[in-house]
Design an enzyme around this catalytic site. Structure first.
Site, PDB file in Angstrom:
ATOM      1  N   HIS A 137      59.921  73.452 -37.976  1.00 40.20           N
ATOM      2  CA  HIS A 137      60.407  74.414 -38.609  1.00 40.20           C
ATOM      3  C   HIS A 137      60.832  73.504 -40.236  1.00 40.20           C
ATOM      4  O   HIS A 137      61.306  72.100 -40.066  1.00 40.20           O
ATOM      5  CB  HIS A 137      61.792  74.846 -38.349  1.00 40.20           C
ATOM      6  CG  HIS A 137      62.141  75.979 -39.152  1.00 40.20           C
ATOM      7  ND1 HIS A 137      63.003  75.968 -40.424  1.00 40.20           N
ATOM      8  CD2 HIS A 137      62.026  77.227 -38.978  1.00 40.20           C
ATOM      9  CE1 HIS A 137      63.135  77.258 -41.046  1.00 40.20           C
ATOM     10  NE2 HIS A 137      62.694  78.034 -39.932  1.00 40.20           N
ATOM     11  N   HIS A 138      60.745  74.057 -41.473  1.00 42.27           N
ATOM     12  CA  HIS A 138      60.817  73.365 -42.583  1.00 42.27           C
ATOM     13  C   HIS A 138      62.258  72.725 -42.753  1.00 42.27           C
ATOM     14  O   HIS A 138      62.700  71.863 -43.535  1.00 42.27           O
ATOM     15  CB  HIS A 138      60.695  74.009 -43.870  1.00 42.27           C
ATOM     16  CG  HIS A 138      60.090  73.222 -44.932  1.00 42.27           C
ATOM     17  ND1 HIS A 138      60.634  72.002 -45.064  1.00 42.27           N
ATOM     18  CD2 HIS A 138      58.867  73.185 -45.957  1.00 42.27           C
ATOM     19  CE1 HIS A 138      60.050  71.282 -46.377  1.00 42.27           C
ATOM     20  NE2 HIS A 138      59.117  72.355 -46.842  1.00 42.27           N
TER      21      HIS A 138
END
Lengths: 501, 501
Positions: A137-138
């Site tokens: 996930h960013h």
């Protein structure tokens, strides 16, 4: 481990995530196992990795929402079997099947009750080759940190084995490491600003928005152009298409030398050529030039981890038919933008970046994105390792970044270097960007037209395009462990050269 | 095609869907290809299916939200390649790998910009066997209709080929067919009621809730028990675990005959035994008996498609250690519940069902679900085809339903008949229901303890358990097309019998 608040930037990737707009990035790596290991290699790898039941930060952190703020906390019920996924391609297991699988998997949201990563080990490529697709996930990691972490997790020698990525110590780069540092980082400073402005826009760092608005206005004032509406600036669906191909770095360098441009500029120019060709075919080329948002890493300026990115906006000169004139116009624009960026104080650079790279900032600041987009497309160039890397003796052949499409930014082009190759990854909304695969041919054509214009065609013939479907030669002249004879991959390269000769 | 509003029940499955609570159901089928077709069968099947580019209703319908209401509209950019997915199991391709893949895929939300279905063709099972996993949103179809549609889409003969499910005419059962019928259906009547009450609870059929509340109160008053809090009645995560196994229908019938119970009651009793064993092991068995919600199809009473379900609540007598006494208590409870249900007018039955089966109704009516759940678990028995079915000559061996877990209902047991087998599908939140696989052994044990109690052990030995991992015999004594010699599946059965003998 105590809970630790996410920075406003990192939080934004959680806040803005929807089922149509997942906010994870990924890396697709293709490997050749050591000669003679055959199909057992992947099986053995899975056996070994399955025993690494303990994840170290940030791979053990899951997000929790408390009083309207996001925190990282350790997952006390960490279940490796959920994160590590052994999958296979259907026959004939070509790159086509691989990209089809990645397209599908990349559209799926991750379970927020667990650490936000998934690692796929993909068997079934011809000749015993295999791939890994690692999705993070960013909010947990930015592209540059992810690429570094990937490189660090691999070995420089075919004889060295390392633990898998989640079992390695990434203390220096993971988001909770900051608490051990003495001076408050840039993100802490921004975070404090954001807290001050929170009443205005609950749950969002409005102080940042204010800072960045002034930054963007300044940028806009300094820019002689504005992005036109385009087919890429539409609402997107929840499905993705991923296309990927490697190109020779030497070819791009040669073009750059001949034209007086950096490799980055040449990269932008060939992307511009591909975008122009795509839009021409769709009969949707705007009269005004497309504008690309180009993230610029600030990692060089700080020792911080997390998401540390500013941006520059590049005029892609897609309205210019002549490829050389187009390149020259791009060089002129990026030079101006870089000068402007380097004169900003670091905090303003950060804010400028935050508002532009996060869709939150984008939506907040720009507002009328659909009719007056600030930019049309994201083109991101992520530095990668130059040395040949190995995974338990298997040689890493190709590296492709898989990125994020958002509402009004339906296409993302991310490029990652590895050895003497540049891996181009095109991530797009599958619905609003039709026939994404054609972009690969258009990109190749973009290189060729510059080579022709610069009179490089004869030289270039010796370093021809290396399509993902057949690319297999190692980045440098190193042999994988126990490789006594030509690998199938090498044979493929030889065959192709013979055909071209 | 004009847009058509969804019924309140069908809409509920869209409204209540979240990333932790996807609202699709699926069917997992396992096939043996015709003898001699080898691994080409799946390849050829994909070739043929890939040409069926046009989807017929309901497979061409996507949901659109207009003015706060959901409608079905035809997807004008229908892309078969997105819905039809060719995948492979990693080696050794056991049932374990298959269930692992299904667990993963079943946790993924579907793209709402497209028709809400995905069809996976899964190669890589031993002996050339393959599987299909077909996922359809519950807003589009209920379990009974789905099972019927699956059966209708297959052939009764190994020599007959049919188009794939999405290219077949399902006009009689798909939701838009209602407009062609003369009398308003039950759902139309309920829909009208719901409209009248909409102001009270916007977006939700509150008229229905009112009706159903009275129905539930009546039911509760008549019931001598209330469901205890249990480990299954917790908030769930977005990840799923699926476990599946087939059991002999003849065994369950024999138990029913000996004990004076229906097959449904025996099914509930062995589920009760498994749940009791699971909770005992987790040291979490409530002192009061668990209550199962058992959907009852109303399809027999109407000619309508869509979601037409009422429910009865069954006391599972999990507090009783003696298996026979437990079964007797279950029989007593379901008999009472069925009497009550059969005396209700049809409209009230429907309303009763709607509020119980849809999490919306559940949440609205029950409110305090966590501390005072109305029921603990869903156990659904879906009728299936008795005849052996074929997919382009491949014999259907096993059928497993994959269902929905919701907040406060972390486990769903759905059972589907096929031939002389009952396929048990356990769908659970992967986080809140640990070690779901053990439920398979507990279920088998539940059958055995009843057989022992009833003195059926000698007879039962000839119709021993048939675990999914080795089940492969055809439901009836029909041979797949071109099967001249024993198939690998039959060999496996023989081997197993030899071992048992």
């Amino acid at each position: 481990m105590t809970m630790r608040a996410l920075s406003p930037t990192d939080s934004a990737f959680l806040w803005m995530e929807t089922r149509n707009q997942p906010m994870h990035v990924a890396g697709l790596n293709i490997y050749t196992p050591p000669h003679g290991s055959g199909t057992h290699f992947v099986h053995d790898l899975m056996q070994r990795w399955s025993k690494e039941l303990k994840a170290l930060p940030p791979f053990n952190l899951r997000p929790v929402l408390r009083m309207g703020l996001w925190y990282w906390e350790e997952d006390q019920e960490f279940e490796l079997d959920y994160h590590l996924r052994h999958v296979a391609l259907p026959q004939p297991g070509r790159i086509r099947e691989l990209l089809s699988m990645v397209s599908r998997v990349h559209g799926n949201l991750m379970d927020r009750n667990r650490p936000l990563w998934e690692a796929y080990v993909i068997e079934g490529l011809p000749g015993g080759r295999f791939a890994t697709y690692i999705k993070i996930h960013h909010a947990l990691i930015d592209g540059v940190t992810g690429a570094k972490m990937m490189a660090n997790s691999l070995a420089l020698s075919a004889d060295e084995d390392k633990p898998p990525m989640w079992a390695q110590n990434h203390q220096r780069s993971h988001p909770t490491a900051r608490k051990n540092q003495q001076a408050p980082g840039v993100l802490e400073q921004l975070s404090a600003l954001a807290k001050a402005g929170r009443e205005l826009l609950p749950g969002v760092g409005s102080g940042i928005a204010d800072m960045a608005r002034s930054g963007l206005e300044e940028t806009a004032a300094a820019m002689p152009f504005q992005a036109p509406p385009s087919a890429f600036n539409v609402e997107i669906s929840g499905s993705r298409r991923f296309a990927a191909q490697s190109y020779s770095l030497a070819r791009l360098k040669r073009i750059g030398e001949a034209a007086g441009a950096t490799v980055n500029d040449v990269t932008l120019a060939i992307c511009a050529s591909a975008l122009r060709a795509h839009l021409l075919r769709e009969n949707a080329l705007p009269k005004k030039p497309l504008v690309a948002m180009v993230p610029v890493s600030l990692h060089g300026e700080t020792s911080e981890g997390g998401n540390q990115v500013s941006v520059l906006l590049a005029n892609l000169a897609t309205h210019i038919e002549d490829p050389l004139k187009r390149l020259q116009r791009i060089v002129q624009g990026t030079t101006e933008a870089k000068n402007r960026l380097s004169s900003m104080p670091r905090l303003q650079k950060m804010a400028h970046g935050i508002t532009s790279i996060s869709p939150m900032g984008f939506g907040l600041v720009v507002g009328t994105a659909k009719t007056h987009p600030q930019f049309n497309v994201v083109i991101s160039n992520v530095p990668g390792p130059r040395d040949t890397l190995y995974l338990n003796g298997a040689r890493l052949d190709e590296v492709y970044p898989v990125s994020i499409a958002t509402h009004y930014l339906a296409l993302n082009i991310t490029i990652q270097g590895y050895g003497d190759k540049l891996g181009f990854g095109y991530t797009a909304c599958r619905r609003s960007v039709p026939a994404l695969q054609r972009m690969l041919d258009y990109t190749e054509h973009g290189i060729e037209e510059l080579e022709t214009a610069l009179g490089l065609t004869t030289k270039a013939a010796t370093v021809r395009k290396s399509k993902a479907a057949v690319t297999a030669a190692p980045p440098k002249d190193k042999k994988p462990r126990a490789a006594k004879t030509a690998t199938p991959a090498k044979k493929a390269t030889k065959t192709r050269k013979a055909v071209k000769a």
